[in-house]
Write an enzyme that holds these catalytic residues in place. Structure first.
Site, PDB file in Angstrom:
ATOM      1  N   GLU A   1     -11.957   0.788 -10.313  1.00  0.00           N
ATOM      2  CA  GLU A   1     -11.593  -0.137 -11.400  1.00  0.00           C
ATOM      3  C   GLU A   1     -12.453  -0.007 -12.669  1.00  0.00           C
ATOM      4  OE1 GLU A   1     -11.863  -1.054  -8.187  1.00  0.00           O
ATOM      5  OE2 GLU A   1      -9.735  -1.334  -7.744  1.00  0.00           O
TER       6      GLU A   1
ATOM      7  N   GLU B   1       0.830  -1.215   0.000  1.00  0.00           N
ATOM      8  CA  GLU B   1       0.000   0.000   0.000  1.00  0.00           C
ATOM      9  C   GLU B   1       0.865   1.265   0.000  1.00  0.00           C
ATOM     10  OE1 GLU B   1      -3.006  -0.052  -0.620  1.00  0.00           O
ATOM     11  OE2 GLU B   1      -3.867  -1.952   0.056  1.00  0.00           O
TER      12      GLU B   1
ATOM     13  N   ARG C   1       0.831   3.792  -3.257  1.00  0.00           N
ATOM     14  CA  ARG C   1       0.220   5.106  -3.011  1.00  0.00           C
ATOM     15  C   ARG C   1       1.273   6.187  -2.770  1.00  0.00           C
ATOM     16  NH1 ARG C   1      -5.533   3.766  -0.026  1.00  0.00           N
ATOM     17  NH2 ARG C   1      -5.529   1.558  -0.487  1.00  0.00           N
TER      18      ARG C   1
ATOM     19  N   ASP D   1      -5.218  -9.878  -8.056  1.00  0.00           N
ATOM     20  CA  ASP D   1      -5.530  -8.991  -9.185  1.00  0.00           C
ATOM     21  C   ASP D   1      -4.334  -8.303  -9.857  1.00  0.00           C
ATOM     22  OD1 ASP D   1      -5.202  -7.562  -6.818  1.00  0.00           O
ATOM     23  OD2 ASP D   1      -6.998  -6.343  -7.020  1.00  0.00           O
TER      24      ASP D   1
HETATM   25  C1  DMJ Z   1      -6.222   0.614  -4.910  1.00  0.00           C
HETATM   26  O1  DMJ Z   1      -5.441   0.802  -3.805  1.00  0.00           O
HETATM   27  C2  DMJ Z   1      -5.462  -0.052  -6.016  1.00  0.00           C
HETATM   28  O2  DMJ Z   1      -6.133   0.135  -7.204  1.00  0.00           O
HETATM   29  C3  DMJ Z   1      -5.264  -1.502  -5.771  1.00  0.00           C
HETATM   30  O3  DMJ Z   1      -4.635  -2.127  -6.843  1.00  0.00           O
HETATM   31  C4  DMJ Z   1      -6.582  -2.176  -5.539  1.00  0.00           C
HETATM   32  N1  DMJ Z   1      -7.338  -1.525  -4.543  1.00  0.00           N
HETATM   33  C5  DMJ Z   1      -7.465  -0.110  -4.531  1.00  0.00           C
HETATM   34  C6  DMJ Z   1      -8.628   0.427  -5.309  1.00  0.00           C
HETATM   35  O4  DMJ Z   1      -9.741  -0.328  -5.325  1.00  0.00           O
END
Ligand code: DMJ
Length: 672
Positions: A572, A303, A307, A436
């Site tokens: 998404e 994270e 970010r 994912d």
């Molecule tokens: C974000 O932090 C990123 O896109 C991550 O890959 C998946 N989750 C969240 C958004 O849904």
């Protein structure tokens, strides 16, 4: 004078005879050197020739003329290419030295001998389809490397355009205002060039050459609505959560996750792209004065990488401001202890103040998506700093996963052990949570590195074949194609909203020359993702849906379980809509995004500032606000909305930038 095959029916003769007149043969006659005589004499001789002789002579002349033209042209080409080559060489060496490392895009040769690596059908690059709306607008916000003055001027122009349209701020025309905006990027007491002791030749903001100045593309009504939404969200954050991780808009307070101003950092490049100069300037001051990583705090490696590190790197590239690179280096270094594990598969958590790392309390496993979706950022940090340690650490993870057993036709399990380096909890395969972005980063790393790293492409292509083989099904009654899950051989018709990144990624792959059927699949899947909004009472998607596989009277395609009916303002679907619109120019994708924005405004907007996650997308009269605005709403959702509504393909050009999984654009090292 001549004998030959003049008359039809005459026997063919393969020779020409020339008969001279007696005078001519003797070389005598009334010689007269006047022009008229010479002309007459030539003409007479010409007339004396047979038709065949004349034809032969004319043919020879024509032939010689053609030869002359051809050799002249090819000499010209050769000369031109020699000249160009030497010019290119000069440019490569003088202006973009790092690009010398890169080769042009190459294709892996099909590996027939190795069944492991060659058993998927299409591994061929195709010509990227041209978007039908290729309108080369200005690179107004996509500020490229070298000339800081040009960059700031272009930036300033765009700011002015935004302000005129929004009619909020006064148009700043004076030199003073330019200086003030420059101040947002470069402190007045700073030099316009980064300090040479810190910033080396390696640390150029972007490898992309500056583009010609173009006319700014005006911002349209829908983009203005996104700017308005962003400002409303930002107001809540500023009033009640400034410098904290997340806004709690209903209780008018904040929540802390890492204590690092997560929302502010996630939103920096969005503000830059939206042209919000005052907000950017204020946030930049906070980063300069208050962002401190030397804190005894545990952060999640994934994270904080996507970010914080990703946000700082992309803001550095867009703004050219070395402050963001310095901060990126700081956090990057502090995250490195995560890789000190027996297997080199990183731990999930790092204490960035103490320099220690550990797995979660209950397990020594890490999540597969987490350890394989930090690569774009660390690789870019190495490129910018010249310090290979970042890249080596994350490349090792990818190489390890590449040869690891436990995959199912390219699909990976969700966990990996940090001691043994083996996959755990085998047999469950999903494109949703915990797996994912593994798939997303296979493709995006391949693109980032100039399409040379064949193992990444192989793994990506094989995985998409795995998706097709094991996870695709169609729902009833509308026959929506969706991506389900596989658990120990049993198919589950469950799809996370997170999976809606996939149409965008597939489209990006097709744009980069991968199989055309990926684009077809992207088109069907984005329709499904849209239906996950459209078939729900609020017009907002739940976190998870279950599709009906059998037609039942009165049943829709989508079922929502009570535990899954929340919406976290996730990006998404909007992200994929953006890619689909960029690559197809089909306005329906913009219209779908517009519907979604309106429904966010209808059901998640908090009047006093900010937007909130909701608990129940099925209850329009009470969607049950959760009192939390996730940082990705500003970092991703609104950014992708703004880009989706734009017709300017140079507003973050997808042949020059690749978005990390948190929507932070990073440069492609060898742009197309
Ligand atoms: C974000 O932090 C990123 O896109 C991550 O890959 C998946 N989750 C969240 C958004 O849904």
């Amino acid at each position: 004078m001549y004998s030959g095959a003049a008359a039809a029916g005459s026997p063919r003769r393969d020779f020409i005879s020339v008969t001279l007149s007696p005078e001519e043969a003797a070389g005598v006659g009334s010689y007269n050197n006047s022009k008229a005589w010479r002309r007459r004499s030539c003409w007479r001789k010409w007339k004396q020739l047979s038709r065949l002789q004349r034809s032969v002579i004319l043919f020879l002349f024509a032939f010689l003329a053609v030869c002359g033209v051809i050799s002249y042209t090819s000499m010209g080409e050769t000369w031109k290419s020699i000249t160009n080559k030497s010019l290119d060489d000069q440019r490569t060496e003088q202006e973009i030295p790092r690009l010398k490392l890169a080769n042009p895009a190459v294709l892996p040769a099909p590996q027939k001998a190795d069944a492991k690596h060659g058993d998927y059908p299409e591994l061929s690059l195709q010509k990227p389809p041209k978007p039908p709306h290729v309108r080369r607008g200005p690179s107004n916000l996509q500020i490229k490397a070298p000339r800081r003055d040009t960059r700031l001027k272009t930036r300033h122009d765009t700011m002015r355009a935004v302000e005129e349209l929004v009619e909020v701020d006064k148009v700043e025309k004076t030199e003073k205002s330019i200086i003030s905006w420059r101040g947002a990027v470069i402190e007045p007491d700073q030099s316009t060039e980064p300090p040479s002791s810190k910033i080396t030749e390696l640390e150029k903001p972007s490898p992309v050459e500056p583009e010609d100045q173009k006319e700014p593309v005006p911002i349209n009504e829908r983009q203005l609505a996104v700017i308005e939404a962003f400002r409303h969200a930002w107001k809540g954050y500023k009033d009640f959560a400034w410098g904290h991780d997340e806004l709690k808009p209903l209780s008018k307070s904040y929540s802390e996750w890492f204590g690092l101003g997560l929302t502010l950092i996630d939103a920096l490049d969005t503000m830059w792209i939206l042209g919000l100069k005052e907000e950017f300037e204020e946030a930049r001051k906070w980063v300069a004065n208050d962002l401190v990583f030397d804190k005894n705090v545990d952060v999640n490696l994934f994270e904080s990488t996507i970010r914080i590190l990703g946000g700082l790197l992309s803001t550095y590239h867009l703004s050219g401001d070395s402050l963001f690179l310095e901060k990126a280096k700081d956090i990057g270094n502090r995250l490195m202890p995560a890789f000190k594990t027996p297997s080199k598969i990183p731990y999930s958590d790092v204490n960035i103040g103490r320099g220690t790392a550990h797995p979660p309390r209950w397990t020594s496993d890490s999540t597969v998506a987490e350890v394989t979706s930090i690569q774009l950022e660390f690789r870019e940090l190495s490129r910018l700093t010249g310090d290979e340690k970042f890249r080596k650490a994350v490349d090792e993870v990818m190489k390890h996963v590449h040869i690891l057993s436990g995959k199912n036709d390219g699909l990976v399990p969700m966990f990996i052990n940090t001691n043994s380096g083996q996959f755990t909890h085998l047999g469950v395969y999903t494109l949703g949570a915990r797996a994912d972005s593994y798939y997303e980063y296979l493709l995006k790393q391949w693109i980032q590195g100039g399409k040379k790293e064949n193992e990444l492409l192989e793994d990506y292509m094989r995985a998409i074949e795995g998706v097709k083989k094991h996870l695709l099904q169609r729902s009833e009654p509308k026959k929506l194609t969706f991506v389900g899950e596989l658990a120990h051989g049993h198919f589950s018709a469950k799809m996370d909203h997170l999976v809606c990144f996939l149409p965008g990624t597939l489209a990006l792959g097709a744009h980069n020359g991968l199989a055309a059927d990926h684009m077809k699949l992207a088109e069907t899947l984005i329709e499904t993702c849209y239906q996950m909004y459209a078939q729900v009472e609020t017009g907002l998607s739940p976190e998870i849906v279950h599709f009906n596989l059998h037609a039942q009277k009165g049943h829709k395609d989508i079922e929502i379980k009570p535990a899954d009916r929340h919406n976290l303002l996730r990006p998404e679907t909007v992200e994929s809509l953006f890619y689909m619109y960029r690559f197809t120019g089909d306005k329906k994708y913009q219209d779908w995004g517009w519907e979604i924005l309106q429904n966010f405004n209808r059901y998640t907007r908090v009047p006093t500032g900010g937007y909130t996650s909701i608990n129940n997308v099925q209850n329009p009269s009470n969607p049950e606000p959760r009192d939390k605005m996730e940082s990705f709403f500003l970092g991703e959702t609104l950014k992708y909305m703004f880009l989706l509504f734009s017709d300017d393909i140079d507003l973050i050009n997808l042949d020059k930038y690749v978005f990390n999984t948190e929507a932070h654009p990073l440069p492609i090292w060898v742009p197309a």
